[in-house]
Design a protein around this motif. Structure first.
Motif, mmCIF file in Angstrom:
data_model
loop_
_atom_site.group_PDB
_atom_site.id
_atom_site.type_symbol
_atom_site.label_atom_id
_atom_site.label_comp_id
_atom_site.label_asym_id
_atom_site.label_seq_id
_atom_site.Cartn_x
_atom_site.Cartn_y
_atom_site.Cartn_z
ATOM 1 N N PHE A 1 0.792 -1.226 0.000
ATOM 2 C CA PHE A 1 0.000 0.000 0.000
ATOM 3 C C PHE A 1 0.827 1.280 0.000
ATOM 4 O O PHE A 1 0.289 2.351 -0.237
ATOM 5 C CB PHE A 1 -1.019 -0.013 1.142
ATOM 6 N N ARG A 2 2.153 1.187 0.237
ATOM 7 C CA ARG A 2 2.996 2.377 0.113
ATOM 8 C C ARG A 2 2.921 2.956 -1.289
ATOM 9 O O ARG A 2 3.062 4.154 -1.484
ATOM 10 C CB ARG A 2 4.453 2.040 0.433
ATOM 11 N N GLY A 3 2.704 2.112 -2.286
ATOM 12 C CA GLY A 3 2.627 2.567 -3.669
ATOM 13 C C GLY A 3 1.227 2.964 -4.097
ATOM 14 O O GLY A 3 0.997 3.246 -5.266
ATOM 15 N N HIS A 4 0.282 2.968 -3.170
ATOM 16 C CA HIS A 4 -1.109 3.322 -3.479
ATOM 17 C C HIS A 4 -1.446 4.612 -2.740
ATOM 18 O O HIS A 4 -1.693 4.592 -1.533
ATOM 19 C CB HIS A 4 -2.032 2.182 -3.039
ATOM 20 N N PRO A 5 -1.431 5.765 -3.428
ATOM 21 C CA PRO A 5 -1.631 7.038 -2.729
ATOM 22 C C PRO A 5 -3.042 7.190 -2.174
ATOM 23 O O PRO A 5 -4.003 6.618 -2.683
ATOM 24 C CB PRO A 5 -1.356 8.087 -3.804
ATOM 25 N N GLY A 6 -3.144 7.984 -1.114
ATOM 26 C CA GLY A 6 -4.438 8.260 -0.508
ATOM 27 C C GLY A 6 -4.614 9.744 -0.263
ATOM 28 O O GLY A 6 -3.660 10.447 0.077
ATOM 29 N N GLY A 7 -5.820 10.223 -0.472
ATOM 30 C CA GLY A 7 -6.143 11.599 -0.136
ATOM 31 C C GLY A 7 -6.016 11.798 1.368
ATOM 32 O O GLY A 7 -6.210 10.867 2.151
ATOM 33 N N VAL A 8 -5.687 13.009 1.791
ATOM 34 C CA VAL A 8 -5.425 13.277 3.205
ATOM 35 C C VAL A 8 -6.600 14.025 3.829
ATOM 36 O O VAL A 8 -7.098 15.008 3.269
ATOM 37 C CB VAL A 8 -4.116 14.089 3.372
ATOM 38 N N ALA A 9 -7.010 13.534 4.980
ATOM 39 C CA ALA A 9 -8.093 14.158 5.738
ATOM 40 C C ALA A 9 -7.689 14.203 7.204
ATOM 41 O O ALA A 9 -6.808 13.457 7.640
ATOM 42 C CB ALA A 9 -9.391 13.369 5.574
ATOM 43 N N VAL A 10 -8.314 15.067 7.962
ATOM 44 C CA VAL A 10 -8.149 15.109 9.411
ATOM 45 C C VAL A 10 -9.525 14.925 10.024
ATOM 46 O O VAL A 10 -10.488 15.595 9.626
ATOM 47 C CB VAL A 10 -7.494 16.427 9.878
ATOM 48 N N ILE A 11 -9.614 14.003 10.965
ATOM 49 C CA ILE A 11 -10.866 13.723 11.670
ATOM 50 C C ILE A 11 -10.766 14.353 13.053
ATOM 51 O O ILE A 11 -9.776 14.159 13.759
ATOM 52 C CB ILE A 11 -11.083 12.204 11.848
ATOM 53 N N THR A 12 -11.784 15.110 13.457
ATOM 54 C CA THR A 12 -11.838 15.674 14.807
ATOM 55 C C THR A 12 -13.117 15.239 15.499
ATOM 56 O O THR A 12 -14.134 14.964 14.856
ATOM 57 C CB THR A 12 -11.759 17.218 14.803
ATOM 58 N N ALA A 13 -13.032 15.175 16.822
ATOM 59 C CA ALA A 13 -14.199 14.832 17.632
ATOM 60 C C ALA A 13 -14.004 15.441 19.015
ATOM 61 O O ALA A 13 -12.881 15.790 19.396
ATOM 62 C CB ALA A 13 -14.360 13.316 17.742
ATOM 63 N N GLU A 14 -15.076 15.541 19.740
ATOM 64 C CA GLU A 14 -15.010 15.988 21.129
ATOM 65 C C GLU A 14 -14.983 14.737 21.994
ATOM 66 O O GLU A 14 -15.868 13.897 21.920
ATOM 67 C CB GLU A 14 -16.219 16.851 21.488
ATOM 68 N N GLY A 15 -13.945 14.600 22.785
ATOM 69 C CA GLY A 15 -13.820 13.462 23.683
ATOM 70 C C GLY A 15 -14.118 13.854 25.111
ATOM 71 O O GLY A 15 -14.334 15.030 25.410
ATOM 72 N N PRO A 16 -14.098 12.905 26.028
ATOM 73 C CA PRO A 16 -14.376 13.202 27.426
ATOM 74 C C PRO A 16 -13.338 14.135 28.056
ATOM 75 O O PRO A 16 -13.627 14.826 29.027
ATOM 76 C CB PRO A 16 -14.371 11.833 28.110
ATOM 77 N N ASN A 17 -12.125 14.167 27.478
ATOM 78 C CA ASN A 17 -11.065 15.029 28.004
ATOM 79 C C ASN A 17 -10.748 16.193 27.079
ATOM 80 O O ASN A 17 -9.664 16.774 27.156
ATOM 81 C CB ASN A 17 -9.802 14.199 28.258
ATOM 82 N N GLY A 18 -11.663 16.516 26.169
ATOM 83 C CA GLY A 18 -11.444 17.618 25.244
ATOM 84 C C GLY A 18 -11.356 17.144 23.805
ATOM 85 O O GLY A 18 -11.562 15.965 23.505
#
Length: 194
Positions: A36-53
């Motif tokens: 999979f190193r040779g298979h590129p992927g689009g980049v995303a950032v996932i955010t969420a609110e957790g119990p500690n912030g």
């Protein structure tokens, strides 16, 4: 095109099928990573609110699944410190990045730092989820399904609300940020092959 596998006699669609043969030896983790190193992927950032912030992680596994209803999927590793909060959240924000957002991708992929220390960089939506400012696009989603898959969890999410700061013109390359062979790359007219 996918073809359906016929059910054996005296079976129903609600019963799991027993494997008819052993799977045999599988690839090693190193061989799979090399594949999979040779298979590129689009980049995303996932955010969420957790119990500690708020929490954030960088992902290259985000994919659209359906336009009606608007569904997407992504996976989170059990090794990420953000995973427990994301798995416990009812809603999350998926930031779809371009090359102008490389700093956000690096921030969310760096271990051992407070990804929300710079309060000028992010805020909360009126519904409470953390969102980074100025990214190409983000989508607020409700998590509708979680499936364990090895050392990861695959999450299906229903898109509820979005914002596009930098749209991509149909047929043009834009400045997509991709991860390939352990490095960041920018797609643009220079990378077009047709």
């Amino acid at each position: 095109m996918t073809s359906a596998v016929p059910l054996p006699e005296n079976s129903s669609a609600d019963e799991p099928l027993a494997p008819e043969r052993a799977l045999g030896a599988s690839l090693s983790a190193d061989d799979f990573k090399a594949l999979f190193r040779g298979h590129p992927g689009g980049v995303a950032v996932i955010t969420a609110e957790g119990p500690n912030g708020p929490v954030a992680l960088t992902a290259t596994s985000v994919s659209s699944v359906s336009a009606e209803p608007p569904l997407l999927i992504f996976s989170v590793s059990a090794l990420s410190s953000a995973t427990p909060a994301i798995l416990g959240a009812e809603t999350i924000v998926v930031h779809l990045l371009d090359s102008a957002d490389l700093d956000v991708a690096k921030l969310a992929s760096t271990s051992g730092i407070d990804r929300f220390a710079d309060t000028e960089r992010w805020s909360r939506l009126t519904t409470g989820e953390p969102v980074y400012h100025g990214v190409r696009a983000w989508v607020r989603c409700a998590i509708i399904e979680r499936m364990n898959a090895g050392g990861s969890t695959v999450i299906a999410a229903h898109a509820l609300q979005s914002d596009i700061a930098r749209d991509v013109v149909p047929g043009e390359s834009g400045d997509a940020l991709v991860y390939h062979n352990r490095t960041w790359h920018r797609l643009g007219d220079h990378s077009r092959v047709e």
